[in-house]
Write a protein that holds these residues in place. Structure first.
Motif, PDB file in Angstrom:
ATOM      1  N   GLY A 175     -81.540  50.673  88.844  1.00  0.00           N
ATOM      2  CA  GLY A 175     -82.895  50.752  88.321  1.00  0.00           C
ATOM      3  C   GLY A 175     -83.536  49.392  88.112  1.00  0.00           C
ATOM      4  O   GLY A 175     -83.007  48.360  88.541  1.00  0.00           O
ATOM      5  N   ASP A 176     -84.683  49.393  87.422  1.00  0.00           N
ATOM      6  CA  ASP A 176     -85.463  48.166  87.260  1.00  0.00           C
ATOM      7  C   ASP A 176     -85.053  47.337  86.046  1.00  0.00           C
ATOM      8  O   ASP A 176     -85.511  46.200  85.892  1.00  0.00           O
ATOM      9  N   LYS A 177     -84.236  47.899  85.173  1.00  0.00           N
ATOM     10  CA  LYS A 177     -83.791  47.169  83.988  1.00  0.00           C
ATOM     11  C   LYS A 177     -82.271  47.262  83.893  1.00  0.00           C
ATOM     12  O   LYS A 177     -81.704  48.352  83.889  1.00  0.00           O
ATOM     13  N   ILE A 178     -81.652  46.101  83.805  1.00  0.00           N
ATOM     14  CA  ILE A 178     -80.192  46.033  83.802  1.00  0.00           C
ATOM     15  C   ILE A 178     -79.728  45.189  82.627  1.00  0.00           C
ATOM     16  O   ILE A 178     -80.260  44.098  82.390  1.00  0.00           O
ATOM     17  N   ARG A 179     -78.731  45.690  81.905  1.00  0.00           N
ATOM     18  CA  ARG A 179     -78.162  44.925  80.794  1.00  0.00           C
ATOM     19  C   ARG A 179     -76.733  44.526  81.146  1.00  0.00           C
ATOM     20  O   ARG A 179     -75.932  45.366  81.563  1.00  0.00           O
ATOM     21  N   VAL A 180     -76.431  43.245  80.989  1.00  0.00           N
ATOM     22  CA  VAL A 180     -75.110  42.720  81.332  1.00  0.00           C
ATOM     23  C   VAL A 180     -74.478  42.109  80.086  1.00  0.00           C
ATOM     24  O   VAL A 180     -75.073  41.248  79.430  1.00  0.00           O
ATOM     25  N   GLU A 181     -73.247  42.563  79.766  1.00  0.00           N
ATOM     26  CA  GLU A 181     -72.546  42.118  78.566  1.00  0.00           C
ATOM     27  C   GLU A 181     -71.096  41.789  78.903  1.00  0.00           C
ATOM     28  O   GLU A 181     -70.578  42.232  79.936  1.00  0.00           O
ATOM     29  N   PRO A 182     -70.414  41.035  78.048  1.00  0.00           N
ATOM     30  CA  PRO A 182     -68.997  40.720  78.299  1.00  0.00           C
ATOM     31  C   PRO A 182     -68.113  41.936  78.053  1.00  0.00           C
ATOM     32  O   PRO A 182     -68.505  42.874  77.352  1.00  0.00           O
ATOM     33  N   MET A 183     -66.924  41.915  78.622  1.00  0.00           N
ATOM     34  CA  MET A 183     -65.977  43.003  78.408  1.00  0.00           C
ATOM     35  C   MET A 183     -65.610  43.118  76.932  1.00  0.00           C
ATOM     36  O   MET A 183     -65.508  42.116  76.227  1.00  0.00           O
ATOM     37  N   ARG A 184     -65.372  44.315  76.486  1.00  0.00           N
ATOM     38  CA  ARG A 184     -64.932  44.586  75.113  1.00  0.00           C
ATOM     39  C   ARG A 184     -63.442  44.271  74.968  1.00  0.00           C
ATOM     40  O   ARG A 184     -62.736  44.039  75.940  1.00  0.00           O
ATOM     41  N   ASN A 185     -62.994  44.304  73.738  1.00  0.00           N
ATOM     42  CA  ASN A 185     -61.572  44.143  73.397  1.00  0.00           C
ATOM     43  C   ASN A 185     -61.000  42.783  73.789  1.00  0.00           C
ATOM     44  O   ASN A 185     -59.777  42.633  73.896  1.00  0.00           O
ATOM     45  N   GLN A 186     -61.862  41.806  74.048  1.00  0.00           N
ATOM     46  CA  GLN A 186     -61.429  40.458  74.391  1.00  0.00           C
ATOM     47  C   GLN A 186     -62.265  39.459  73.593  1.00  0.00           C
ATOM     48  O   GLN A 186     -63.405  39.749  73.222  1.00  0.00           O
ATOM     49  N   LEU A 187     -61.717  38.280  73.329  1.00  0.00           N
ATOM     50  CA  LEU A 187     -62.468  37.240  72.646  1.00  0.00           C
ATOM     51  C   LEU A 187     -63.468  36.613  73.608  1.00  0.00           C
ATOM     52  O   LEU A 187     -63.154  36.378  74.780  1.00  0.00           O
ATOM     53  N   ILE A 188     -64.653  36.341  73.117  1.00  0.00           N
ATOM     54  CA  ILE A 188     -65.695  35.752  73.965  1.00  0.00           C
ATOM     55  C   ILE A 188     -65.533  34.234  73.996  1.00  0.00           C
ATOM     56  O   ILE A 188     -65.454  33.580  72.960  1.00  0.00           O
ATOM     57  N   ILE A 189     -65.478  33.687  75.199  1.00  0.00           N
ATOM     58  CA  ILE A 189     -65.459  32.238  75.361  1.00  0.00           C
ATOM     59  C   ILE A 189     -66.881  31.714  75.310  1.00  0.00           C
ATOM     60  O   ILE A 189     -67.218  30.827  74.543  1.00  0.00           O
ATOM     61  N   LYS A 190     -67.741  32.285  76.143  1.00  0.00           N
ATOM     62  CA  LYS A 190     -69.170  31.947  76.137  1.00  0.00           C
ATOM     63  C   LYS A 190     -69.913  32.952  77.014  1.00  0.00           C
ATOM     64  O   LYS A 190     -69.496  33.215  78.137  1.00  0.00           O
TER      65      LYS A 190
END
Length: 239
Positions: free
Chosen positions: A83-98
């Motif tokens: 579609g015209d709107k996409i949300r991108v996020e980091p994987m869950r259950n892991q610590l975020i580096i950046k």
């Protein structure tokens, strides 16, 4: 070409007090992937955006992300299907580096727990070669294509509930491959190891791991096979 809004999770633990979302508009071409769009954003709009990738062919598993709320490989996910709107996020259950990059240490430490390597028997003559037509290879063939992307781990509710105490679906699938291989000298030890409290019996059979695997592997089904082998071993049947 059409305009697509890509909303990206932004967070640097060393600088930010809290996560935020930032939106970018790109011109999407036919067959463009989500990974392609992230490269466009870095090149033309926000050079500080962080994400991980390598092969761009769906083979290495390094670009696993949450895309519109579902775990996917960014390099194999086409924008035209979203579609015209996409949300991108980091994987869950892991610590975020950046931003979209996560620390996979928890995943791989659990992978190491199951001894994910073949342990030869002292006398391997009998089982050194799998005879053609024996059916032994088919038992594990369906799990051989795992690329350790971690998408099943990030989608697993048991991991979310129990944290790193639960080994996770990918490691259990790998363990099953070795447990089912009659040539392996550590299969009995490994079966006992992965059927303790933090292993196969910690699976709640929600099925999220099956839904997100980019290779079509079904870890939940494999985990049930581990449980059955443990039951047979316990009551003295051939397993």
């Amino acid at each position: 070409m059409k305009e697509v809004e890509i909303t990206v999770f932004r967070y640097d633990p060393e600088e930010d007090n809290a996560p935020r979302y930032e939106s970018f508009t790109i011109e999407a071409k036919k067959n463009m992937t989500v990974l392609d769009s992230l490269f466009l954003i870095v090149e033309d709009q926000e050079p500080t955006l962080s994400f991980r990738c390598a092969c761009r062919l769906g083979m290495c598993g390094s670009c696993g992300m949450l895309i519109n709320g579902r775990g996917r490989l960014a390099c194999r996910t086409k924008i035209e299907h979203l579609g015209d709107k996409i949300r991108v996020e980091p994987m869950r259950n892991q610590l975020i580096i950046k931003d979209l990059s996560v620390n996979m240490d928890k995943f791989f430490k659990n992978w190491e727990k199951v001894k994910p390597y073949f342990v030869p028997k002292e006398d391997t003559d009998e089982f050194s070669v799998i005879p053609p037509g024996s059916g032994r290879r088919e038992i594990i063939d369906e799990n051989q294509d795992c690329i350790t992307c971690g998408l099943c781990f990030q989608s697993c509710d048991a991991v979310a509930i129990r944290g790193e105490n639960f080994i996770g679906p990918a490691a259990l699938s790998r363990a099953y491959n070795l447990i089912a291989d009659e040539r392996d000298g550590a299969r009995a030890e490994r079966l006992d190891m992965v059927t303790e409290e933090d292993g196969a019996f910690g699976c709640h059979t929600f099925g999220a791991c099956v839904e997100v695997c980019p290779k079509g592997i079904k870890p939940m089904v494999t985990i049930q096979k581990i449980k059955m082998k443990k039951l047979k071993k316990t009551i003295g049947l051939k397993w």
